[in-house]
Design an enzyme around this catalytic site. Structure first.
Site, PDB file in Angstrom:
ATOM      1  N   GLY A   1      33.616  56.169  47.389  1.00 54.02           N
ATOM      2  CA  GLY A   1      33.536  54.872  46.730  1.00 54.02           C
ATOM      3  C   GLY A   1      32.513  53.977  47.380  1.00 54.02           C
ATOM      4  O   GLY A   1      31.687  54.423  48.175  1.00 54.02           O
ATOM      5  N   ASN A   2      32.548  52.712  47.022  1.00 54.64           N
ATOM      6  CA  ASN A   2      31.642  51.743  47.635  1.00 54.64           C
ATOM      7  C   ASN A   2      32.366  50.409  47.779  1.00 54.64           C
ATOM      8  O   ASN A   2      33.510  50.266  47.343  1.00 54.64           O
ATOM      9  CB  ASN A   2      30.366  51.609  46.805  1.00 54.64           C
ATOM     10  CG  ASN A   2      30.656  51.119  45.408  1.00 54.64           C
ATOM     11  OD1 ASN A   2      31.034  49.983  45.204  1.00 54.64           O
ATOM     12  ND2 ASN A   2      30.537  52.016  44.433  1.00 54.64           N
ATOM     13  N   ARG A   3      31.694  49.439  48.380  1.00 59.26           N
ATOM     14  CA  ARG A   3      32.387  48.213  48.756  1.00 59.26           C
ATOM     15  C   ARG A   3      32.316  47.101  47.714  1.00 59.26           C
ATOM     16  O   ARG A   3      32.692  45.974  47.990  1.00 59.26           O
ATOM     17  CB  ARG A   3      31.814  47.709  50.094  1.00 59.26           C
ATOM     18  CG  ARG A   3      32.201  48.622  51.251  1.00 59.26           C
ATOM     19  CD  ARG A   3      31.474  48.227  52.508  1.00 59.26           C
ATOM     20  NE  ARG A   3      31.560  46.801  52.757  1.00 59.26           N
ATOM     21  CZ  ARG A   3      30.717  46.129  53.545  1.00 59.26           C
ATOM     22  NH1 ARG A   3      29.750  46.761  54.147  1.00 59.26           N
ATOM     23  NH2 ARG A   3      30.860  44.839  53.723  1.00 59.26           N
ATOM     24  N   SER A   4      31.841  47.409  46.514  1.00 56.35           N
ATOM     25  CA  SER A   4      31.716  46.344  45.513  1.00 56.35           C
ATOM     26  C   SER A   4      33.100  45.818  45.110  1.00 56.35           C
ATOM     27  O   SER A   4      33.996  46.594  44.780  1.00 56.35           O
ATOM     28  CB  SER A   4      30.991  46.883  44.278  1.00 56.35           C
ATOM     29  OG  SER A   4      30.956  45.882  43.294  1.00 56.35           O
TER      30      SER A   4
ATOM     31  N   ALA B   1      28.765  48.664  40.847  1.00 56.62           N
ATOM     32  CA  ALA B   1      28.114  49.640  41.712  1.00 56.62           C
ATOM     33  C   ALA B   1      28.635  51.012  41.286  1.00 56.62           C
ATOM     34  O   ALA B   1      29.813  51.321  41.478  1.00 56.62           O
ATOM     35  CB  ALA B   1      28.449  49.358  43.165  1.00 56.62           C
TER      36      ALA B   1
END
Ligand code: FMN
Length: 404
Positions: free
Chosen positions: A201-204, A273
């Site tokens: 995943g990502n931090r958005s 994102a």
């Protein structure tokens, strides 16, 4: 925005606690000005705790700061909720017998009232004449709604729900320059499963997308917000009757939802994102250390959603004049280099506008603030903004409107 919330002496005062919460959560600076009677229903500590400002009913407190006019002068918006029959009469007569009265006379800001009272009091010719006077002076009304009233009667007189009051009050301030437009916005960060419990995943956080949706709805647009793993707390800022939220998980789900929404959208903003890659295989059962398979994950490329949306438009599968906006989060600290990369990305993706933001400790992912430059036709900088994500959202919509 500086918002004064006047609270008067009706049972519905308890609902205004939620109203103040909604406004502060949306980032507004709220000062509560109750009447003496309002404090019999909800007390000073509650208002001070939720607004984080001192609360008084009197013109004689904080005299050095000329509070009785200062609050009204500094306000961008005044909301009176609930507005009792008595306060409505005071307003019509222009009385200044308490802090709320002086604030209302000293302000040049729009005033929104949410009446609440028994049906007989609402229908009384005196109240109706006062309401007509206030309307003729430009006071905006929200409600009253029909429904069950305190004491068990039903009829018109019930205070509108806090969400509706917030929505209508903020719409009073917003230019309706997106009225009639359909927009599709993606927000948040996709998650690509590795096994039933793990993901890439990502931090958005989805805050920028939610702010874009809230701003568009306030300005009259019909919004589809495709939200990938956006917290309920963040989505609350985008609660509006013109926003439909579609929750998605993976890049593939986001792609399907965005293509669907973009097929009828006049403007598309890809603020999410989206993962560039996903694991080639998703394990059916949780992978364990003992299996020794977690040290390496084979990846396959995901579809480039923005490019696919631009291609659909080029192929005539989108409304005439559709504008597509993409985002690029960059960690390059040199503004020139960042701009250059953004220019190339805009060309490559075939979008109209590209908002490039610096993702660092203070800006971008998971932060309340953002700083963007908007690259438009010919690679020129057509807008920039820094500060609260709602502020950034305004700059982006301004660029979209200019382009249309
Ligand atoms: C339990 C209770 C509930 C009341 N609810 C309302 C109401 O919903 N609307 C209203 O106009 N007055 C209501 N009143 C009467 C007001 O409190 C009264 O008119 C008061 O003078 C209003 O003062 P204010 O406008 O300065 O707050 C209620 C009174 C009581 C005791």
């Amino acid at each position: 925005m500086n918002i004064v919330v006047g609270v008067t002496g009706g049972i519905a005062a308890y609902k205004s606690v939620h109203l103040v919460r909604l406004l502060t959560k949306a980032g507004h600076d709220v000062t509560v000005v109750p009447t003496e009677d309002a404090l019999r229903f909800v007390g000073t500590p509650t208002w001070e705790a939720i607004s984080r400002h001192p609360v008084t009913t009197s013109v004689h407190d904080d005299v050095a700061k000329v509070r009785h006019v200062a609050l009204g002068q500094a306000a961008d918006l005044v909301i009176v909720a609930p507005a009792t029959a008595n306060t409505i009469a005071s307003m019509a007569a222009g009385l200044a017998s308490d802090l709320l009265g002086t604030t209302l006379l000293a302000t040049l800001a729009p005033v929104v009232i949410a009446p609440a009272m028994h049906t007989e009091m609402w229908r009384h010719p005196a109240t109706q004449a006062n309401i007509a006077t206030l309307r003729s002076r430009g006071v905006h009304l929200v409600g009253p709604a029909e429904g069950e009233l305190a004491g068990g009667d039903t009829g018109p007189g019930r205070m509108s729900e806090p969400e509706e009051i917030v929505e209508q009050a903020l719409a009073v301030l917003a230019p309706q320059d997106l009225a009639g437009l359909r927009v599709a916005i993606s927000a948040g960060g996709t998650r690509e499963p590795i096994d039933p419990v793990r993901f890439l995943g990502n931090r958005s956080s989805g805050r920028q997308g939610a702010a874009l949706a809230a701003e568009a709805a306030a300005r009259g647009a019909d919004v589809v917000l495709v939200a990938a793993h956006v917290d309920a707390e963040v989505l609350a800022a985008a609660e509006h009757s013109s926003i439909r939220v579609r929750r998605v998980g993976t890049a593939a789900e986001l792609s399907t939802a965005m293509k669907d929404a973009a097929a009828t959208a006049d403007a598309v903003i890809m603020a999410a994102a989206v993962a560039d890659y996903r694991p080639a295989e998703v394990a059916e059962h949780k992978l364990t250390k003992e299996q020794g398979v977690l040290t390496r994950i084979d990846l396959v490329e995901n579809e480039d959603v923005v490019a696919a949306l631009a291609a659909a438009r080029a192929g005539g599968r989108a409304p005439e004049g559709q504008i597509i906006v993409a985002f690029a989060a960059e960690t390059l600290t040199d503004a020139g280099e960042r701009r250059e990369r953004a220019r190339r990305k805009r060309e490559r993706k075939g979008v109209d506008l590209l908002a490039v933001n610096l993702a660092d400790a203070e800006h971008g992912f998971e932060q309340a603030d953002n700083a963007v430059e908007i690259i438009g036709d010919g690679g020129g900088v057509v807008g920039e903004a820094s500060g609260a994500k709602r502020e950034v959202a305004r700059a982006i919509w301004r660029a979209v409107i200019d382009m249309r």
